[in-house]
Design a protein around this motif. Structure first.
Motif, mmCIF file in Angstrom:
data_model
loop_
_atom_site.group_PDB
_atom_site.id
_atom_site.type_symbol
_atom_site.label_atom_id
_atom_site.label_comp_id
_atom_site.label_asym_id
_atom_site.label_seq_id
_atom_site.Cartn_x
_atom_site.Cartn_y
_atom_site.Cartn_z
ATOM 1 N N LEU A 1 0.817 -1.221 0.000
ATOM 2 C CA LEU A 1 0.000 0.000 0.000
ATOM 3 C C LEU A 1 0.852 1.274 0.000
ATOM 4 O O LEU A 1 0.709 2.153 0.845
ATOM 5 C CB LEU A 1 -0.951 0.007 1.196
ATOM 6 N N PHE A 2 1.751 1.369 -0.984
ATOM 7 C CA PHE A 2 2.532 2.602 -1.152
ATOM 8 C C PHE A 2 1.625 3.785 -1.512
ATOM 9 O O PHE A 2 2.035 4.939 -1.405
ATOM 10 C CB PHE A 2 3.557 2.427 -2.273
ATOM 11 N N ASN A 3 0.398 3.477 -1.938
ATOM 12 C CA ASN A 3 -0.516 4.532 -2.379
ATOM 13 C C ASN A 3 -1.318 5.144 -1.231
ATOM 14 O O ASN A 3 -2.181 5.991 -1.474
ATOM 15 C CB ASN A 3 -1.481 3.980 -3.423
ATOM 16 N N ARG A 4 -1.065 4.767 0.014
ATOM 17 C CA ARG A 4 -1.853 5.358 1.089
ATOM 18 C C ARG A 4 -1.535 6.854 1.194
ATOM 19 O O ARG A 4 -0.383 7.276 1.113
ATOM 20 C CB ARG A 4 -1.652 4.615 2.407
ATOM 21 N N SER B 1 10.962 -4.272 5.723
ATOM 22 C CA SER B 1 10.986 -2.961 5.081
ATOM 23 C C SER B 1 9.766 -2.817 4.177
ATOM 24 O O SER B 1 9.146 -3.816 3.788
ATOM 25 C CB SER B 1 12.271 -2.788 4.270
ATOM 26 N N PRO B 2 9.386 -1.580 3.816
ATOM 27 C CA PRO B 2 8.204 -1.399 2.956
ATOM 28 C C PRO B 2 8.293 -2.155 1.642
ATOM 29 O O PRO B 2 7.274 -2.568 1.088
ATOM 30 C CB PRO B 2 8.166 0.117 2.739
ATOM 31 N N PHE C 1 7.983 2.369 9.111
ATOM 32 C CA PHE C 1 9.294 2.945 8.802
ATOM 33 C C PHE C 1 9.261 4.471 8.776
ATOM 34 O O PHE C 1 10.304 5.094 8.580
ATOM 35 C CB PHE C 1 9.816 2.370 7.483
ATOM 36 N N ALA C 2 8.078 5.059 8.977
ATOM 37 C CA ALA C 2 7.999 6.512 9.157
ATOM 38 C C ALA C 2 8.147 6.884 10.626
ATOM 39 O O ALA C 2 8.160 8.074 10.966
ATOM 40 C CB ALA C 2 6.676 7.043 8.622
ATOM 41 N N ASP D 1 4.382 9.602 3.915
ATOM 42 C CA ASP D 1 5.429 10.392 3.274
ATOM 43 C C ASP D 1 6.660 9.569 2.932
ATOM 44 O O ASP D 1 7.472 9.983 2.097
ATOM 45 C CB ASP D 1 5.847 11.551 4.193
ATOM 46 N N HIS D 2 6.837 8.428 3.573
ATOM 47 C CA HIS D 2 8.071 7.648 3.382
ATOM 48 C C HIS D 2 7.949 6.631 2.247
ATOM 49 O O HIS D 2 8.930 5.992 1.893
ATOM 50 C CB HIS D 2 8.454 6.938 4.674
#
Length: 883
Positions: free
Chosen positions: A504-507, A549-550, A598-599, A511-512
């Motif tokens: 879900l990089f699109n959330r 990690s993401p 990771f943020a 910001d990270h």
């Protein structure tokens, strides 16, 4: 928190000081065997009448292990061991002055019920792995491969060996012949093997062992006694070939006009499995056109959180020696670290095709159910020098769906590409077997992906390093691993991966991370580190941390639920070591967990305490309590913002009556509730096992699950009046199921087993709302609920008019559901000679969508009874050649 930290440090210090005390040194017992010499081999009939047994002395002097360790057992046990160039022979006498009370429960292989005697042989003498052979008083055989110093017992290992038992006035006896070809050992002229024997006296639920093993001493194989006197035996290179044939008939409900669903299908297939001993330590398993049909069906399950469900592997080729290929990302004593995540998840190989063809109205599709494995090879084993080696190579075929239209025109579309899977695993023991270091690497390569399968990765590579070091007589340990992944594919494939629920990089508020639609690869890392104490005394503990990690993605050949997670965990446990007037054993545990993304967002904090009790009458109970004051989810809104979850509490409790009785009962229930009542759930399962005869066992376990959540995700709408809508509703979900089993054992080699499970899960939605302030402390401030004037329902669709201007702002389909399923298996298994079997299988499946407005029981009955099931009839025959 400062004071709790000081307390925790003080506790660790006290545990460390305790560990420095001298631990009790247990003398290793030794048994000296002899070769047969001029004598003929004993006849394996269980009577111990052959003169050859007089060559050696009795071994014995067993000591109680459970429930009262280091006390004399109720009845003693004796054994003798002989050998020749091809076999190891064991004769055993289990003394019992009341032979009529010996329990002779029948079961299929690996049943381990009733009275039994077990022998563990560490022929590698590596103090970490061993071969286990068990024979019950009823003559049922059990065999397991022991690894990880007793933490893993693999019952899928099925060697060829022979055993018989007999009951007389002094108790019961057994004779065992184990071919040396089924063991692994060195070429030294005179050998020493690790050796242990355990006896179970069923009516007292007592275990006694030949080599004393304190209950607070960690490990199992490392604590064995020793078998001496083995001279001039030669390793036997294993060569086994097992061809098979399967006849299959399917019947199902015919579909009018669909040429692919005419009501029946049939087929006959064949294949070959082979096992070749390359050296005495290392074995090559080959399979050509393997039969991976599962005798046991997966239980019914439904998940509303969007994450994949983990199912156990049951296919023999992958199950055997699975311990060598295991690389868990973050298992811990504390749990709650996504312990199912693994670099290698063998069910990815041969999975159902991942693509589905685009069709038009009036077209019918013949979609393959699975992906055939063209061939597979597995090279695995462990050397006498402590090298554990595993290499697996498998190729799955390209699969095509056939599409036909009303005119009879046909076309084909690829739904799964030709794919190569590779896994390599290596571990090395050192420091007198107290430490190891290892690594793993995997590769998934898909050939010539067509445009319609561009969402798949072209290649995926994962790997890792792991280690463990133990000291102070293995009481203390430190261990960990580091994991990496690298995936390659089209821009579409990598974009899909970035937007999948695992990442879900699109959330919108992250910001990270961000979706990059031009990327064609993704590389991530993960790992785990932990320190703990598991021996010498009442106290135990483990503390550690794990991260993903993401970008970490293991799901091409592994299993991973979510990424972007850093987690700390601690477990502290206390257990009694001696029985008292009330309990055999009692354990009390404390756990806590914290997690961040990771943020740096603190997403999770949970505390737990629990206790288990083994009562004097051999009842088992446990109870636990959780409290989570902090929880946020990056995933609940499926790409929407980070969402606060209200603080919650939960409990669980179970009770199991004495499992020695002919009828025994068990019950388990748990509940979870938010402090502000924004969600609550309850689950209860209770049932019985009834064994009216030694040969017959019946069990039934119904369960009911209730889930009431005021914020259950439905869908996201990107632009409604210039802003997004994160649509949720209040769900009232009920799930009802019952697992029923019947096992009838005609003799240890001929069994009849039946399993059936009706299952229904119904969900009704109401009070639709959207999230406006996801981080608000009060639940009511996080959402805006639609009133009756803003929402209307017609023809299965809800329409929303937010500003009441008479124009529809957006609509969504009715989310109510009712999933009904009935699955069953009837299996007749006959092992007509050791290692060769005939299976007759009848499998049924009824899957329907019920009416959510109906009650659970009426809907269950209407959608199972009177429906035509999908029937599968299988006849499988194998023959095992040992050359």
């Amino acid at each position: 928190m400062k004071h709790s930290g000081l307390f925790f440090l003080a506790l660790l210090l006290s545990l460390f000081v305790q560990a420095q005390d001298s631990t009790e040194v247990i003398e290793k017992k030794k048994y000296y065997t002899k070769a047969l010499g001029e004598y003929a081999a004993p006849t394996i009939n269980g009577i111990l009448e052959d003169k050859v047994w007089e060559q050696v002395e009795w071994g014995g002097d067993y000591i109680e292990w459970q429930p009262d360790e280091n006390t004399p057992p109720t009845h003693q046990t004796q054994f003798k061991i002989l050998y020749d160039s091809k076999n190891l022979y064991i004769g055993v006498r289990c003394l019992d002055p009341e032979p009529d009370k010996i329990v002779k429960r029948l079961s299929r292989r690996d049943g381990f019920d009733g009275d039994w005697i077990e022998f563990n042989i560490d022929s590698y003498f590596d103090k970490r792995t061993a071969f286990s052979f068990t024979i019950t008083a009823a003559g049922v055989k059990g065999d397991e491969f022991i690894s990880n110093n007793g933490n893993n017992w693999d019952s899928s290992w099925n060697p060829i060996w022979y055993a018989k038992t007999n009951i007389d006035d002094e108790g019961w006896t057994a004779e065992i012949r184990i071919p040396l070809s089924q063991l692994k050992f060195s070429t030294e002229k005179e050998q020493v093997w690790g050796f242990q024997s355990t006896r179970r006296i069923f009516r007292a639920e007592e275990r006694s062992v030949w080599q004393r093993k304190p209950v607070d001493q960690p490990g199992w194989v490392s604590e064995f006694g020793e078998l001496h006197g083995l001279k001039n035996i030669q390793p036997q290179k294993q060569l086994e070939i097992q061809p098979y044939t399967v006849a299959k008939v399917e019947t199902y409900e015919a579909e009018d006009g669909n040429p692919f669903q005419d009501g029946s299908d049939n087929s006959i297939t064949g294949g070959l499995d082979a096992k070749i001993g390359i050296t005495n330590d290392l074995t090559l398993d080959l399979t050509v056109n393997p039969d991976f049909g599962q005798v046991d069906a997966d239980p019914s399950a439904i998940a509303l959180d969007g994450f994949q469900i983990f199912f156990q592997e049951r296919r023999p080729f992958f199950v055997e020696n699975k311990n060598i290929f295991d690389f868990s990302v973050s298992q811990s004593q504390a749990g709650n670290t996504f312990g199912s995540d693994n670099i290698f998840y063998s069910r990815r190989i041969g999975r159902s095709p991942q693509g589905y063809p685009d069709t038009s109205d009036g077209e019918f599709v013949d979609q393959p159910d699975n992906t055939p494995i063209i061939g597979a090879a597995k090279f695995s084993g462990k050397t006498k020098n402590g090298w554990a080696i595993g290499v697996l190579e498998s190729v799955t075929s390209q699969r095509q769906a056939t599409i036909v239209n009303g005119s009879g025109d046909r076309r084909k579309e690829i739904v799964e590409p030709l794919t190569n899977y590779f896994v390599g695993r290596l571990q090395k023991d050192f420091n007198q077997r107290n430490s190891y270091i290892g690594g793993i690497i995997t590769a998934t390569n898909r050939e010539n992906l067509p445009e319609e399968l561009n969402f798949l990765h072209e290649a995926a590579y994962t790997g890792g390093l792991d280690f463990k070091h133990q000291w102070n007589n293995r009481d203390w340990y430190v261990g960990g691993n580091i994991t990496f992944s690298h995936i390659q594919g089209s821009e579409e494939a990598i974009t899909n991966t970035q937007q999948s629920i695992t990442h879900l990089f699109n959330r919108v508020d992250a910001d990270h991370v961000a979706v990059d639609t031009t990327r064609t690869s993704l590389t991530g890392t993960g790992g785990n580190v932990q320190i703990g104490k598991i021996g010498n005394g009442h106290w135990r503990f483990e503390s550690g941390a794990t991260w993903r990690s993401p970008e970490l993605d293991l799901n091409d050949i592994g299993f991973q639920r979510q990424a972007d997670d850093i987690r700390h965990y601690t477990w502290i446990g206390y257990q009694t070591l001696k029985p008292d007037s009330t309990f055999r054993r009692v354990g009390i545990n404390y756990n806590h967990w914290s997690a961040w993304d990771f943020a740096g967002n603190h997403n999770y904090m949970q505390f737990n305490t629990n206790s288990w009790q083994n009562w004097k009458g051999n009842w088992f109970t446990n109870a636990g309590f959780n409290f989570a004051p902090i929880q946020y989810s990056n995933f609940n809104l499926r790409g929407g913002p980070r969402l606060r979850i209200s603080p919650w509490m939960s409990f669980w409790n179970s009770i199991n009556t004495d499992n020695r009785k002919k009828i025994r009962f068990s019950a388990f229930h748990n509940g979870r509730k938010a402090v502000d009542n924004s969600f609550k759930s309850y689950y209860v399962e209770a049932g019985f096992v009834y064994q009216p005869l030694n040969a017959l066992r019946i069990s039934a376990f119904p369960s009911l699950s209730i889930n009431h959540d005021k914020l259950q995700f439905i869908n996201n709408f990107d632009d409604v009046g210039g802003s997004p809508r994160y649509l949720n509703g209040e769900i009232d979900q009920r799930t009802l199921s019952m697992s029923f089993r019947l096992n009838y054992t005609i003799n240890p080699n001929l069994t009849i087993q039946y399993w059936g499970q009706p299952f229904i899960s119904r969900g009704r939605y109401s009070n639709f709302k959207h999230v406006t302030d996801p981080l608000a402390k009060r639940f009511e401030d996080r959402i805006v609920q639609y009133n009756d004037n803003q929402i209307s329902f017609a023809d299965g669709t809800y329409s929303v008019d937010e500003n009441l201007d008479g124009l529809e702002d957006f609509n969504f389909d009715d989310p109510d559901f009712s999933f009904v399923q009935f699955r069953s298996n009837l299996v007749i298994r006959w092992e007509y000679i050791p290692g060769s079997e005939i299976f007759l299988v009848w499998s049924q499946d009824v899957t329907q969508s019920g009416n959510p407005a109906e009650g659970l029981l009426p809907s269950l009955g209407d959608n199972i009874f009177g429906q035509k099931p999908h029937n599968i009839f299988l006849l499988k025959a194998t023959y095992r050649f040992v050359l």
